[in-house]
Design a protein around this motif. Structure first.
Motif, PDB file in Angstrom:
ATOM      1  N   GLN A 144       0.938  -1.087   0.185  1.00  0.00           N
ATOM      2  CA  GLN A 144       0.080  -0.113   0.074  1.00  0.00           C
ATOM      3  C   GLN A 144       0.853   1.149   0.143  1.00  0.00           C
ATOM      4  OE1 GLN A 144      -3.393   0.159  -0.159  1.00  0.00           O
ATOM      5  NE2 GLN A 144      -2.770  -1.996  -1.040  1.00  0.00           N
ATOM      6  N   VAL A 145       0.374   2.329  -0.617  1.00  0.00           N
ATOM      7  CA  VAL A 145       1.232   3.473  -0.639  1.00  0.00           C
ATOM      8  C   VAL A 145       0.345   4.833  -0.121  1.00  0.00           C
ATOM      9  CG1 VAL A 145       2.131   2.697  -2.792  1.00  0.00           C
ATOM     10  CG2 VAL A 145       0.189   3.986  -2.787  1.00  0.00           C
ATOM     11  N   GLY A 146       1.097   5.685   0.164  1.00  0.00           N
ATOM     12  CA  GLY A 146       0.620   7.054   0.773  1.00  0.00           C
ATOM     13  C   GLY A 146      -0.482   7.802  -0.064  1.00  0.00           C
ATOM     14  N   GLU A 147      -1.218   8.827   0.288  1.00  0.00           N
ATOM     15  CA  GLU A 147      -1.802   9.742  -0.523  1.00  0.00           C
ATOM     16  C   GLU A 147      -1.154  10.111  -1.559  1.00  0.00           C
ATOM     17  OE1 GLU A 147      -4.664  13.518   0.382  1.00  0.00           O
ATOM     18  OE2 GLU A 147      -3.849  12.554   1.702  1.00  0.00           O
ATOM     19  N   GLY A 148      -1.528  10.105  -2.860  1.00  0.00           N
ATOM     20  CA  GLY A 148      -1.167  10.801  -3.916  1.00  0.00           C
ATOM     21  C   GLY A 148       0.124  10.131  -4.607  1.00  0.00           C
ATOM     22  N   GLU A 149       0.412   8.918  -4.041  1.00  0.00           N
ATOM     23  CA  GLU A 149       1.697   8.301  -4.646  1.00  0.00           C
ATOM     24  C   GLU A 149       1.055   7.150  -5.546  1.00  0.00           C
ATOM     25  OE1 GLU A 149       3.567   6.265  -1.269  1.00  0.00           O
ATOM     26  OE2 GLU A 149       4.233   8.220  -0.420  1.00  0.00           O
TER      27      GLU A 149
END
Length: 287
Positions: A72-77
């Protein structure tokens, strides 16, 4: 001077029973009965439609492989990709299968034409049904999913659990295949109703888990399960084309089975020729 001939003088007398009156009737009766049995099996396995294919067609069996799930990735990534691959496992050749047998004049004289021919045709039909079931079981045994349990009930439950995971995002109607030995042990202490179709013995909605087909061809202690939606069927039409026309095959409207009866004067027999090419198979071995 040219002389005119009345061709009607050379025709068979009125009401004479000729070969063409007898043989198609026998063939139509048997092809309809065999096709009805195949349709019964089709309904039991949940195959909504048999696909007509040419002889020599290659049926491809696959499995699905899911690669490493991207973290999973962070916001906007940028979201990573998870690769899902469909890999071919094996090919099944759809071939026209041919069966032939003969009934002697002596057998016909002793038992009558219909009994002598029909009884031996019945034996040949049994062989064909056995071949269709045998090839289907061979495909089942190549399944790659696994589940274990200590009893028939617990094993069926475990298989149901694995099927539920495999088809969690799809419509799934479970169907199971077990040995007669395992069911015989279970029947020793339980009272359940067995049904039959196309030579199969089966239990309808057994233990609330789904239909269970019972067979002596399966090994004791092993359960096979899949989704009915994973089972498909194909056949070679025998009611049209060069082969049907050349051999004068008789078939019903389904074209699943073609048959012809012919008389042979060199050895005083009636020969039965039957052709069909019907296969049931699973599309995905990992299911």
């Amino acid at each position: 001077m040219r002389k005119q001939f009345n061709l009607q003088l050379f025709a068979a007398p009125t009401n004479t029973t000729v070969t063409t009156d007898l043989e198609p009737g026998i063939s139509i009766d048997y092809t309809s009965r065999i096709s009805s049995n195949i349709n019964e099996l089709q309904d039991l396995l949940g195959v909504t439609e048999l696909t007509p294919m040419s002889s020599g067609t290659t049926i491809k069996i696959y499995k699905m492989e899911v690669g490493t799930v991207a973290p999973q990735v962070g916001e906007g990534e940028t979201i990573g990709l998870t690769k899902v691959t469909r890999k071919k496992v094996k090919d099944i050749d759809l071939v026209l299968e041919k069966y032939r047998k003969s009934t002697t004049a002596e057998a016909i004289q002793r038992s009558g034409r219909n009994i002598a021919i029909n009884q031996t045709d019945e034996k040949m039909v049994g062989v064909i049904q056995g071949q269709i079931k045998k090839t289907f079981y061979s495909t089942l045994k190549e399944g790659t999913g696994t589940a274990t349990g200590k009893t028939l009930q617990s094993t069926l439950s475990a298989v149901w659990g694995e099927l539920s995971k495999r088809y969690k995002d799809e419509t799934m109607t479970p169907i199971y295949f077990v040995s007669t030995d395992d069911v015989a042990e279970y029947l020793g202490s339980k009272e359940i109703t067995l049904q039959t179709a196309y030579g199969f013995t089966y239990l309808k909605d057994f233990l609330g888990l789904g239909d269970v087909i019972v067979s002596p061809e399966l090994e004791k202690g092993t359960v096979y399960g899949t989704a009915k939606e994973n089972i498909a069927g194909a056949y070679i039409p025998t009611n049209n084309g060069d082969v049907a026309d050349t051999f004068g095959l008789t078939s019903d409207t389904t074209g699943l089975v073609g048959m012809v009866h012919t008389s042979k004067t060199d050895n005083a027999t009636i020969e039965t020729l039957l052709m069909c090419g019907v296969k049931f198979f699973v599309e995905y071995v990992d299911g």
